[in-house]
Design an enzyme around this catalytic site. Structure first.
Site, PDB file in Angstrom:
ATOM      1  CB  CYS A  50      -0.913  -0.001   1.220  1.00 51.72           C
ATOM      2  SG  CYS A  50      -0.019   0.109   2.785  1.00 51.72           S
ATOM      3  CB  CYS A  53       6.904   0.596   4.105  1.00 52.86           C
ATOM      4  SG  CYS A  53       6.060  -0.925   4.590  1.00 52.86           S
ATOM      5  CB  CYS A 158       3.745  -6.642   2.427  1.00 52.19           C
ATOM      6  SG  CYS A 158       2.177  -5.974   3.006  1.00 52.19           S
ATOM      7  CB  CYS A 196       1.439  -3.398   9.135  1.00 50.08           C
ATOM      8  SG  CYS A 196       0.280  -3.233   7.762  1.00 50.08           S
ATOM      9  CG  HIS A 240       2.207  -8.977  28.226  1.00 45.96           C
ATOM     10  ND1 HIS A 240       0.987  -8.442  28.620  1.00 45.96           N
ATOM     11  CD2 HIS A 240       2.582  -9.827  29.222  1.00 45.96           C
ATOM     12  CE1 HIS A 240       0.634  -8.958  29.782  1.00 45.96           C
ATOM     13  NE2 HIS A 240       1.586  -9.793  30.175  1.00 45.96           N
ATOM     14  CB  CYS A 243       2.226  -3.442  28.335  1.00 48.53           C
ATOM     15  SG  CYS A 243       0.634  -2.609  28.199  1.00 48.53           S
ATOM     16  CB  CYS A 263      -4.828  -5.275  31.321  1.00 45.26           C
ATOM     17  SG  CYS A 263      -4.094  -6.362  30.076  1.00 45.26           S
ATOM     18  CB  CYS A 269      -3.978  -6.417  23.810  1.00 47.40           C
ATOM     19  SG  CYS A 269      -2.300  -5.734  23.722  1.00 47.40           S
ATOM     20  CB  CYS A 278       5.907  -0.052  19.694  1.00 49.27           C
ATOM     21  SG  CYS A 278       5.955  -1.091  18.239  1.00 49.27           S
ATOM     22  CB  CYS A 290      -0.805   0.465  18.932  1.00 52.65           C
ATOM     23  SG  CYS A 290      -0.062   0.710  17.302  1.00 52.65           S
ATOM     24  CB  CYS A 296      -0.247  -4.650  20.614  1.00 54.02           C
ATOM     25  SG  CYS A 296       1.000  -5.483  19.588  1.00 54.02           S
ATOM     26  CB  CYS A 299       1.434  -4.897  12.529  1.00 53.31           C
ATOM     27  SG  CYS A 299       2.549  -3.604  13.135  1.00 53.31           S
TER      28      CYS A 299
END
Length: 315
Positions: A50, A53, A158, A196, A240, A243, A263, A269, A278, A290, A296, A299
């Site tokens: 798409c 990226c 991808c 992604c 996790h 988190c 949570c 999640c 992340c 996210c 999450c 991805c």
């Protein structure tokens, strides 16, 4: 401003492993990176995807995309951002691949469709020796360029694992770089930077680590990769376990809806089965990530999206 090779490698390592690639925007580092880029230019090709990226890379703030494209990356081909187009651009790409054979990086965005001899994804055109028009498929392009590259980087889920194009219902024969390499018996080093989309730091940081290796292979080996071909620098920690809601998980305090505290494990999640940084790098110039607003969805993992579906679970 001068910077020794040892200082450059040290700064690269600190910058890549730290919170933000942006903090390595040191003039000396940029100069050294530019020198590395001259030795190993980049060809960025796009297949079945798409273009998210590329958009993620364009969202890089520190360093800005202008600095990346003009000062950091010797980007010789990119179908979305380059100025030239058509046969002229394609011929330039092949000329660079021949001139720097064994010394350029091939960055691949998007999956590779293999059904119908790859004709689901025509990426360019040229003329053959007899002057006849010839279309080029993504499959043909990777088959020709990858064996000539110093290394190939799968940008995004991808290209790394097939991602959404290879998900259930795939009729184009979309496949990952790894499976394509195995089928074509291509031995070039393959590094995956999934997501992604991937975070801009993951993409730029992987190139920085690669260029530091080009400048001094003995002192700076390539980044350690996990079993899925990802740099441990960016994908070595579990979402996790890091988190901010993990204590609520341990106390079985689960949120019944996205707007309620607790949570979000029971809302779907996928943090427990996802590995990426992340949580400390964050997105949108470090503003959020996210799980602050949703969950999450895993991805960056090889089984995305089929193995992570449904993304949200209604209780």
């Amino acid at each position: 401003m001068s910077l020794s090779r040892r200082e450059f490698v040290k700064l690269c390592s600190a910058g890549v492993a730290g919170l933000s690639i942006s903090r390595m925007c040191h003039p000396g580092v940029l100069h050294a990176m530019t020198e590395g880029a001259k030795k190993a230019p980049v060809l960025w090709v796009q297949g079945q995807g798409c273009t998210g990226c590329s958009v993620s890379l364009l969202n890089s703030v520190h360093p800005r995309i202008k600095e990346i494209l003009l000062d950091v990356i010797s980007l010789e081909f990119h179908p979305t951002v380059m100025g030239s187009e058509g046969t002229l651009a394609v011929e330039h790409m092949y000329a660079v691949a021949d001139k720097f054979k064994g010394n350029f990086f091939l960055l691949v965005e998007g999956a590779i469709p293999t059904a119908k001899e790859g004709r689901y994804c025509i990426v360019g055109e040229t003329t053959d020796a007899k002057g006849h028009h010839k279309e080029i498929t993504m499959m043909e392009l990777v088959r020709e360029l990858a064996p000539k590259a110093l290394a190939t980087v799968g940008i995004g889920t991808c290209s790394a694992y097939g991602g959404i194009p290879a998900a259930r219902g795939n009729v184009t024969g979309a496949t990952s770089l790894k499976d394509f390499f195995e089928h074509e018996k291509i031995k070039t080093l393959l590094v995956n930077v999934p997501g992604c989309p991937p975070h801009p730091d993951w993409m730029v940081g992987t190139l920085v680590a690669a260029w530091s290796h080009v400048l001094n292979p003995k002192e700076h080996p390539l980044p350690e990769l996990d079993d899925s071909g990802r740099p441990m620098l960016f994908y070595g920690e579990n979402i996790h376990e890091n988190c901010p809601y993990v204590e609520l998980y341990d106390k079985a305090q689960f949120a019944p809806t996205f707007t309620k505290p607790g949570c979000k494990a029971e809302l779907g999640c996928k943090g427990p089965s996802t590995y990426a940084d992340c949580f400390k790098r964050r997105w949108n110039n470090g503003i959020n990530w996210c799980v602050e607003n949703a969950v999450c969805i895993g991805c960056v993992e090889p089984d995305f999206p089929d193995g992570k579906s449904p993304f949200y679970v209604a209780e």
